[in-house]
Design an enzyme around this catalytic site. Structure first.
Site, PDB file in Angstrom:
ATOM      1  N   LYS A 141     -12.259 -48.066 -19.632  1.00 64.16           N
ATOM      2  CA  LYS A 141     -11.677 -49.310 -19.147  1.00 64.16           C
ATOM      3  C   LYS A 141     -12.033 -49.502 -17.676  1.00 64.16           C
ATOM      4  O   LYS A 141     -11.971 -48.568 -16.892  1.00 64.16           O
ATOM      5  CB  LYS A 141     -10.161 -49.292 -19.306  1.00 64.16           C
ATOM      6  CG  LYS A 141      -9.690 -49.439 -20.739  1.00 64.16           C
ATOM      7  CD  LYS A 141      -8.173 -49.506 -20.806  1.00 64.16           C
ATOM      8  CE  LYS A 141      -7.690 -49.713 -22.230  1.00 64.16           C
ATOM      9  NZ  LYS A 141      -6.207 -49.782 -22.319  1.00 64.16           N
ATOM     10  N   GLU A 170       5.517 -51.200 -34.385  1.00 64.77           N
ATOM     11  CA  GLU A 170       6.789 -51.909 -34.271  1.00 64.77           C
ATOM     12  C   GLU A 170       7.733 -51.585 -35.430  1.00 64.77           C
ATOM     13  O   GLU A 170       8.947 -51.456 -35.226  1.00 64.77           O
ATOM     14  CB  GLU A 170       6.540 -53.412 -34.203  1.00 64.77           C
ATOM     15  CG  GLU A 170       5.799 -53.875 -32.959  1.00 64.77           C
ATOM     16  CD  GLU A 170       4.286 -53.826 -33.093  1.00 64.77           C
ATOM     17  OE1 GLU A 170       3.592 -54.224 -32.155  1.00 64.77           O
ATOM     18  OE2 GLU A 170       3.800 -53.378 -34.171  1.00 64.77           O
ATOM     19  N   ARG A 218       6.809 -58.462 -36.474  1.00 64.13           N
ATOM     20  CA  ARG A 218       6.067 -57.503 -37.297  1.00 64.13           C
ATOM     21  C   ARG A 218       6.988 -56.483 -37.954  1.00 64.13           C
ATOM     22  O   ARG A 218       6.577 -55.754 -38.842  1.00 64.13           O
ATOM     23  CB  ARG A 218       5.021 -56.784 -36.438  1.00 64.13           C
ATOM     24  CG  ARG A 218       4.171 -57.710 -35.590  1.00 64.13           C
ATOM     25  CD  ARG A 218       3.039 -56.983 -34.913  1.00 64.13           C
ATOM     26  NE  ARG A 218       1.897 -56.879 -35.817  1.00 64.13           N
ATOM     27  CZ  ARG A 218       0.797 -56.192 -35.534  1.00 64.13           C
ATOM     28  NH1 ARG A 218       0.706 -55.532 -34.393  1.00 64.13           N
ATOM     29  NH2 ARG A 218      -0.200 -56.134 -36.389  1.00 64.13           N
TER      30      ARG A 218
END
Length: 655
Positions: A300, A386, A414
Site C-alpha cells: 500500500k 459482520e 450484511r
C-alpha cells in the site's frame, strides 16, 4: 526528489516522458486495447506515469490513495494479458480501481472523482463496460466472477472471469463460501488474484520465487505433473512419494496449501510490482484448465514514501500537497460523532469492566483506536466478518458481558439475519453504534446508511435512538447501554452543530423526546404545524420553523416513539411533518402514521426524508439540498404541501 514528495522508487518515480509532458505515454492510452499495443519494455515507464497521475489526481480531489498506489502494476498486467472487457475483471471492494478507471478511458474525468455528477470512487456498471460488477462492500468478487465464469460456460463462450481480492477481504466468510463452490464447479475459466498487501511473506519475494512461480504456472510443469501422475498411478507408494515431494517443493515458496484444498491451482506468491514476473505468470495461467489462484504481494502506498510509511493516514485523504503530505489543521476541528463515540466507549469501559468493544475491521473508521490501546483485552477486531461480529456479540451477552458493536449502518445490513435471530429473538443486551447513518457524501450509495431505521424498527425487542447532536449522542449511548435489550444508536459521518458533550455518563430518558419550539398562538386554523425531527435534521428543521412559525419536537427515538409527545402535538396542531435522514418508506415517519392510526387521530402528515432511489456520491450538503432536507428545502416542501390541500382538508375537518 525528497522522500516527502513524489514517488521515490526508481521503477515508479514520476520522471518518464518529455520534460514538458510527464504523462506523454499515459495520454496515449484511452483503452486497454491501446495498452495491449504497447511494447512490453514500455510498461514500466507507463507504470511510473500512471502512479504519478494517481497521486496528482487524488491530491486535488481527495479519495483513496494508498490502495491505488499499490495496484498500478497489477492493473496494467491484468489489462495487458486479458482481453478486457470480453474477459471479465471484478475488483473486490473497489476502492483500488483508480488505475483501472484511468486505463479504461476515464483519465480526463478523474478531476471529477467522487463529486456530484462525477466519477464514482468505486466500480459502477452504468459508468463503464469495463466495470463488470458494482462493488464497494467487501468479499463479493469471487462469487460474482464465478457466476460470470459459469455463465460463459453455459453460453459456450470462451472467456475468463478474474476476481481481484485483498487479503483483508479474505477474512469474510462469503469469500470462502465462493471458493468452496468454485472448487467443484464444472466448466468456466476462473482466476482469483489475491492482492496481499499486509501479510509478511517468508522467504522474501525475489528472482528465485519469480522463476519458480513461472515454472509452476507454465505448460511444462502442468503437463509433467499430469504425466507423472499417470505413469506412477499403478505404483501407489511411488505416487504418494511424488505427491509429497511436490508439496515439499511448493512449500518452500508458498505460505499454505489451503487454496489447493479448495480445488484451485495455487501459484505464488509473486511480486505484484514486478511486471517481468506478473505478465509471464498471467500469460501462462491463461492456458491452464480449472480454477486458478494467483497470490501477489503488493505494498500500500507504493512509490510515495509518506503513504508507504503510513498507509492508514493516506487511505482516504482529503486534498493535500504531495510535496508536503497531509498537514494537520492548526485549529482543531469540531469533534466528529465518531470521536464522541470513541471517547464515550473509553469512559464507559473505565466505569464498567463488563464492556466489550467489537469492530469488523474498522478500528480507525469507528473511532476505537484509543479503546484498543487502553483496553486491549476487551477489544476484538473480528476482520471483515459482520455476521460473525453480531453473533459473537450475542455469545458474549449470554455470559453477562455488555458488548458494544461499532459498525457502519450500511455494513450492519450484511448481518441482518444475525441481528434478528441471534440478538433480537433472544433479547440480548447488545449495543449497536451505527456510524455513517444517513448520507455519506463522496462514497455514495453503497455506503449510505439510508435504511437502518426501517430495517431495525420492524424487529421485536429492538430500539433505535437518533441523537440530534454530539451531546445527545453521548447521552443516548449511555441510555442504550443501560437497557437490558438490544439498542441501536445511529449517528452521521463527520461533525454536528458543535454541542459540547457533558463530561459525565448521564443518560437521557429512554423513549422520550422533547419539545424544542412552540408555535405562536396567532396561527390560523388549519395552519398550525408541528415538525417532528429525528436526528441531526432537527437543526435545519428549527431554522425552517422560525419562518413557518411551527412547533418542533426533537423526537430522539424512532423506536419506541414518544407516543405521549406525539399525541399531544397531534391534538394541538392541524398538520404534522416528519423529518429524517433515512428512507421514508418504513422509516420514522411511517411509525408516526401507524401510531396516529392506532390512536384514532387522523392528521395530515408530510413525510420528509430520503426518496425511494439510491443517492449518488457528492458533497453531503449538496445532496441534502437535492433531497430537500436543508432548511430551505424543508420550508419549501412544507409550504408547497400546505398549498396543495392538506391545510384546507384540516380546516374542513375542524369545522
Amino acid at each position: 526528489m525528497s522522500d516527502t514528495g513524489s514517488p521515490a522508487s526508481p521503477s515508479t518515480a514520476p520522471e518518464p516522458g518529455s520534460a514538458g509532458n510527464p504523462y506523454a505515454l499515459l495520454q496515449g492510452i484511452d483503452s486497454p486495447a491501446a495498452l495491449r499495443r504497447l511494447p512490453r519494455e514500455q510498461l514500466k515507464e507507463l507504470a511510473g506515469q500512471l502512479r504519478a497521475f494517481v497521486l496528482e489526481s487524488v491530491s486535488k480531489t481527495g479519495g483513496h490513495l494508498s490502495s491505488n498506489l499499490g495496484t498500478v502494476e497489477l492493473t496494467i498486467a491484468l489489462h495487458y494479458v486479458f482481453n478486457t472487457p470480453e474477459d471479465r475483471l471484478v475488483w473486490d471492494v473497489g476502492h483500488q480501481t483508480y488505475p483501472h478507471k484511468i486505463l479504461t478511458g476515464r483519465r480526463e474525468r478523474m478531476a471529477t472523482l467522487r463529486q456530484l455528477g462525477g466519477l464514482s470512487g468505486f466500480p459502477l456498471r452504468s459508468e463503464s463496460e469495463y466495470d463488470t460488477f458494482g462493488t464497494a462492500h467487501s468479499s463479493t468478487s469471487i462469487s460474482a466472477a464465478l457466476g460470470m465464469a459459469q455463465a460463459a460456460a453455459l453460453k459456450g463462450e470462451d472467456r475468463w472471469a478474474v476476481a481481484v481480492i485483498g487479503d483483508g477481504a479474505m477474512t469474510a466468510g462469503m469469500a470462502f463460501e465462493a471458493l468452496n463452490n468454485a472448487g467443484v464447479a464444472e466448466g468456466g475459466r476462473l482466476l482469483v488474484v489475491l492482492n496481499d498487501n499486509d501479510m509478511s511473506i517468508s522467504p522474501p519475494v525475489g528472482a528465485l520465487n519469480r522463476y519458480l512461480a513461472q515454472l509452476m504456472s507454465g505448460q511444462f510443469y502442468a503437463a509433467a505433473k499430469n504425466v507423472g501422475k499417470t505413469v506412477l498411478k499403478p505404483v501407489p507408494p511411488l505416487l504418494e512419494l511424488a505427491r509429497r515431494f511436490e508439496q515439499q517443493a511448493k512449500g518452500m515458496v508458498v505460505p499454505a496449501t489451503l487454496f489447493e484444498k479448495f480445488g484451485f491451482n495455487y501459484i505464488g506468491p509473486i511480486d505484484g510490482h514486478d511486471l517481468d514476473s506478473l505478465i509471464p505468470t498471467l500469460e501462462n495461467l491463461r492456458h491452464l484448465q480449472g480454477p486458478q489462484f494467483l497470490h501477489v504481494v503488493t505494498k500500500k502506498g507504493q512509490g510515495y514514501k509518506l503513504a508507504e510509511a503510513d498507509p492508514v493516514a493516506y487511505h482516504g485523504p482529503s486534498k493535500f500537497d504531495p510535496s508536503v503530505g497531509i498537514v494537520k489543521p492548526q485549529t482543531p476541528p469540531k469533534p466528529t460523532f465518531t470521536q464522541i463515540f470513541g471517547q464515550w466507549l473509553c469512559d464507559m469501559a473505565e466505569q464498567d469492566q463488563c464492556l466489550i468493544g467489537i469492530t469488523p475491521a474498522m478500528r480507525e473508521g469507528s473511532g476505537m483506536v484509543e479503546f484498543h490501546q487502553r483496553f486491549p483485552k476487551r477489544y476484538y477486531d473480528v476482520g471483515i466478518a459482520e455476521q460473525h461480529a453480531v453473533t459473537f456479540a450475542a455469545g458474549l451477552a449470554t455470559e453477562g458481558l455488555k458488548p458494544v458493536v461499532a459498525i457502519y449502518s450500511t455494513f450492519l445490513q450484511r448481518a441482518y439475519d444475525q441481528l434478528i435471530h441471534d440478538v433480537a429473538l433472544q433479547n440480548l443486551p447488545v449495543v449497536f453504534a451505527l456510524d455513517r447513518a444517513g448520507l455519506v457524501g463522496a462514497d455514495g450509495a453503497t455506503h449510505a446508511g439510508a435504511y437502518d431505521i426501517a430495517y431495525v424498527r420492524c424487529i421485536p425487542n429492538m430500539a433505535m435512538a437518533c441523537p440530534a447532536d454530539e451531546r445527545e449522542c453521548r447521552q443516548l449511548l449511555s441510555t442504550a447501554y443501560a437497557q437490558d435489550h438490544p439498542v441501536c444508536v445511529r449517528y452521521p459521518r463527520g461533525a454536528g452543530v458543535g454541542a459540547e458533550p457533558l463530561a459525565d455518563l448521564q443518560p437521557l430518558p429512554y423513549g422520550r423526546g422533547e419539545l424544542r419550539r412552540q408555535a405562536g398562538a396567532q396561527a390560523q386554523p388549519g395552519q398550525r404545524i408541528a415538525i417532528l425531527a429525528f436526528g441531526t435534521l432537527l437543526y435545519p428543521a428549527l431554522a425552517a420553523a422560525e419562518r413557518l412559525d411551527a412547533s418542533v419536537a426533537n423526537m430522539r427515538w424512532a423506536k419506541p416513539l414518544d407516543e405521549t409527545l406525539l399525541l399531544q402535538l397531534a391534538q394541538s396542531h392541524d398538520v404534522l411533518v416528519t423529518v429524517e435522514e433515512g428512507c421514508t418508506m418504513g422509516g420514522a415517519g411511517s411509525a408516526v402514521l401507524e401510531t396516529l392510526q392506532q390512536a384514532g387521530l387522523p392528521r395530515p402528515v408530510l413525510q420528509l426524508g430520503l426518496p425511494d432511489q439510491f443517492i449518488a456520491h457528492g458533497d453531503p450538503a449538496k445532496l441534502l439540498a437535492q433531497c430537500g432536507l436543508d432548511e430551505q428545502g424543508i420550508e419549501r416542501q412544507i409550504r408547497a404541501w400546505l398549498a396543495a390541500g392538506p391545510a384546507a382538508a384540516a380546516v374542513a375537518a375542524a369545522s
